[in-house]
Write a protein that holds these residues in place. Structure first.
Motif, PDB file in Angstrom:
ATOM      1  N   GLY A   1      60.704   5.119  38.937  1.00 58.52           N
ATOM      2  CA  GLY A   1      61.481   5.963  40.060  1.00 58.52           C
ATOM      3  C   GLY A   1      61.237   7.178  39.737  1.00 58.52           C
ATOM      4  N   PHE A   2      60.418   7.539  38.726  1.00 51.31           N
ATOM      5  CA  PHE A   2      60.147   9.175  38.678  1.00 51.31           C
ATOM      6  C   PHE A   2      58.948   9.787  39.159  1.00 51.31           C
ATOM      7  N   THR A   3      58.101   8.732  39.713  1.00 56.39           N
ATOM      8  CA  THR A   3      56.864   9.015  40.236  1.00 56.39           C
ATOM      9  C   THR A   3      56.975   9.352  41.557  1.00 56.39           C
ATOM     10  N   ALA A   4      56.181  10.531  42.018  1.00 54.54           N
ATOM     11  CA  ALA A   4      56.074  10.817  43.330  1.00 54.54           C
ATOM     12  C   ALA A   4      55.807   9.965  44.400  1.00 54.54           C
ATOM     13  N   GLU A   5      55.141   8.815  43.857  1.00 53.61           N
ATOM     14  CA  GLU A   5      54.779   7.743  45.110  1.00 53.61           C
ATOM     15  C   GLU A   5      55.956   6.993  45.537  1.00 53.61           C
ATOM     16  N   TYR A   6      56.800   7.010  44.834  1.00 56.21           N
ATOM     17  CA  TYR A   6      58.250   6.198  45.003  1.00 56.21           C
ATOM     18  C   TYR A   6      58.908   7.037  45.694  1.00 56.21           C
ATOM     19  N   ASP A   7      59.823   6.557  46.908  1.00 53.23           N
ATOM     20  CA  ASP A   7      60.876   7.504  47.679  1.00 53.23           C
ATOM     21  C   ASP A   7      62.204   7.743  46.896  1.00 53.23           C
ATOM     22  N   ILE A   8      62.507   6.889  46.213  1.00 55.72           N
ATOM     23  CA  ILE A   8      63.773   7.187  45.642  1.00 55.72           C
ATOM     24  C   ILE A   8      63.887   8.598  44.940  1.00 55.72           C
ATOM     25  N   GLN A   9      62.807   9.057  44.624  1.00 51.96           N
ATOM     26  CA  GLN A   9      63.225  10.373  43.805  1.00 51.96           C
ATOM     27  C   GLN A   9      63.481  11.414  44.641  1.00 51.96           C
ATOM     28  N   LEU A  10      62.919  11.137  45.991  1.00 52.54           N
ATOM     29  CA  LEU A  10      63.224  12.344  47.122  1.00 52.54           C
ATOM     30  C   LEU A  10      64.648  12.243  47.342  1.00 52.54           C
ATOM     31  N   TYR A  11      65.381  11.082  47.224  1.00 54.94           N
ATOM     32  CA  TYR A  11      66.903  10.988  47.281  1.00 54.94           C
ATOM     33  C   TYR A  11      67.647  11.705  45.954  1.00 54.94           C
ATOM     34  N   LEU A  12      66.942  11.759  45.106  1.00 55.99           N
ATOM     35  CA  LEU A  12      67.887  12.416  43.759  1.00 55.99           C
ATOM     36  C   LEU A  12      67.571  13.894  44.240  1.00 55.99           C
ATOM     37  N   LYS A  13      66.380  14.315  44.534  1.00 54.70           N
ATOM     38  CA  LYS A  13      66.283  15.794  45.003  1.00 54.70           C
ATOM     39  C   LYS A  13      67.171  16.106  45.920  1.00 54.70           C
ATOM     40  N   ARG A  14      67.495  15.353  47.090  1.00 57.33           N
ATOM     41  CA  ARG A  14      68.413  15.643  48.313  1.00 57.33           C
ATOM     42  C   ARG A  14      69.797  15.736  47.500  1.00 57.33           C
ATOM     43  N   SER A  15      70.149  15.198  46.691  1.00 56.07           N
ATOM     44  CA  SER A  15      71.317  15.296  46.108  1.00 56.07           C
ATOM     45  C   SER A  15      71.454  16.598  45.173  1.00 56.07           C
ATOM     46  N   LYS A  16      70.604  17.042  44.593  1.00 53.98           N
ATOM     47  CA  LYS A  16      70.638  18.160  43.860  1.00 53.98           C
ATOM     48  C   LYS A  16      70.750  19.234  44.800  1.00 53.98           C
ATOM     49  N   TRP A  17      69.837  19.363  45.982  1.00 52.19           N
ATOM     50  CA  TRP A  17      70.032  20.255  47.136  1.00 52.19           C
ATOM     51  C   TRP A  17      71.450  20.378  47.742  1.00 52.19           C
ATOM     52  N   ALA A  18      71.875  19.431  48.108  1.00 47.56           N
ATOM     53  CA  ALA A  18      73.001  19.305  48.889  1.00 47.56           C
ATOM     54  C   ALA A  18      74.316  19.675  47.930  1.00 47.56           C
ATOM     55  N   ARG A  19      74.138  19.432  46.698  1.00 49.16           N
ATOM     56  CA  ARG A  19      75.518  19.737  45.762  1.00 49.16           C
ATOM     57  C   ARG A  19      76.121  21.035  45.889  1.00 49.16           C
ATOM     58  N   PRO A  20      75.298  22.290  45.854  1.00 47.35           N
ATOM     59  CA  PRO A  20      76.201  23.625  46.070  1.00 47.35           C
ATOM     60  C   PRO A  20      76.281  23.910  47.342  1.00 47.35           C
ATOM     61  N   MET A  21      75.480  23.314  48.320  1.00 47.37           N
ATOM     62  CA  MET A  21      75.548  24.069  49.702  1.00 47.37           C
ATOM     63  C   MET A  21      76.945  24.092  50.381  1.00 47.37           C
ATOM     64  N   PHE A  22      77.333  25.131  50.757  1.00 49.19           N
ATOM     65  CA  PHE A  22      78.627  25.275  51.355  1.00 49.19           C
ATOM     66  C   PHE A  22      79.807  24.873  50.211  1.00 49.19           C
TER      67      PHE A  22
END
Length: 368
Positions: free
Chosen positions: A331-352
């Motif tokens: 799940g931590f590898t760049a080839e798997y898409d699921i890590q992209l959703y973790l990154k999206r959660s980190k981006w969204a957390r402080p927004m607005f």
């Protein structure tokens, strides 16, 4: 009050889902974000042709004239596939023009935002984690605007920047400036960010002259409204992305074999997936009510959106972490898409506004 979606809204959802599957699949998303700027003119044009860019823009300005609850349908589905296109930024800029612009300014700019010929973004605050009128510190001097706006969403692909600043002898007046990308003294630098599907940049202003016809009055109530609209939009994207992360992880649990069994058979996995589902459905319901209040009960918007964004900010972060962990090391590898959703959660957390901001606000609005 009936929160079931209409047949037309479900048709819109199906349309967006087909677009993401056929035209903006994850392989395409990865190709877009590897370029600079992370933008696709052909896909943006198609979004415009489908009417999504002008969804909340009235028909008299070339839009569709629908409501924010309709917009959430689109944002949920585009975020399900982590669309990197600046739909939220463009919509918030349109909301600013609709709220604060005069008739001439609306007529001059909104048609371009609706037909995709102009990509716009909204730059409100000068501090990344401070949501308050005092956090607008950029001020106009004798030579114009001089300073910078950090963390401007989709700055690399924007043609028009709607920028909050202070004016007046004592800098006690809030204004919005409409600045085109080729304005003299304006430049954009990319900012490193965890989620490459949500590019941001710093807007650098070196004595940028202000055209009175391109300045809008921004009351504190307007600033609050635009912030709330931003929180609604981001929370809608959080619902779609979290739902996709759950779907991907559930599918993996039905395929991955460990100790001779599918891992989905183990209670430790089942319980975490069930917790993810409960959290998503909880902030989904809060979001739908908040989106409804934008048009139908604006006096309830601030409390409603703070309940939704406050819950979603922490819940989505947990969902992102659990989704990656349930995939194991892969799940931590760049080839798997699921890590992209973790990154999206980190981006969204402080927004607005993050959870602390919104829950404090709910308490304050409740008289505590």
């Amino acid at each position: 009050m009936n929160f079931g979606f209409t047949e037309e809204q479900e048709m819109l959802r199906d349309q967006v889902r087909r677009f993401m599957h056929e035209d903006c699949a994850m392989t395409t998303v990865r190709e877009i974000v590897s370029a600079k700027p992370a933008f696709s003119p052909p896909l943006w044009k198609k979004m415009a042709e489908l009417g999504w860019l002008g969804l909340i823009i009235p028909e008299e300005f070339g839009g569709v004239g629908l409501r924010w609850i309709d917009l959430t349908v689109v944002l949920e589905e585009t975020a399900r596939g982590l669309s990197p296109l600046p739909l939220v930024s463009n919509t918030l800029a349109a909301a600013a023009l609709l709220r604060c612009g005069d008739a001439a300014q609306r007529q001059a700019w909104l048609p371009g935002l609706a037909d995709g010929s102009c990509v716009a973004t909204l730059a409100l605050y000068d501090e990344p984690n401070w949501i308050d009128a005092d956090a607008v510190t950029l001020a106009a001097g004798d030579g114009g605007l001089c300073g910078s706006k950090p963390y401007v969403p989709d700055a690399g692909s924007a043609d028009l920047f709607v920028v909050a600043f202070r004016a007046g002898a004592e800098h006690n007046e809030l204004k919005l400036a409409l600045l085109e990308r080729d304005t003299k003294g304006l430049s954009v630098t990319d900012q490193p960010i965890i989620d490459r599907t949500k590019p941001m940049g710093t807007l650098v202003l070196d004595n940028v002259s202000l055209d009175p016809d391109r300045v809008l009055t921004l009351a504190e109530a307007d600033l609050t409204y635009l912030t709330d609209c931003g929180a609604v939009a981001v929370t809608a994207e959080m619902v779609g992305a979290a739902d996709a992360a759950l779907e991907i992880t559930t599918s993996y649990a039905k395929e991955r074999v460990q100790f001779g069994n599918l891992i989905g058979k183990y209670q430790g996995v089942k319980h975490r997936l069930a917790d993810m589902y409960v959290d998503i459905e909880s902030f989904r319901s809060l979001l739908y009510y908040a989106a409804w209040t934008v048009d139908d009960a604006p006096e309830e918007l601030s409390r409603a959106v703070s309940l939704a964004k406050g819950y979603a900010s922490d819940a989505f972060a947990r969902i992102g972490i659990d989704a990656v962990q349930l995939h194991g090391a892969i799940g931590f590898t760049a080839e798997y898409d699921i890590q992209l959703y973790l990154k999206r959660s980190k981006w969204a957390r402080p927004m607005f506004g993050d959870t602390d901001y919104h829950y404090d606000r709910v308490a304050e609005l409740g008289g505590l």
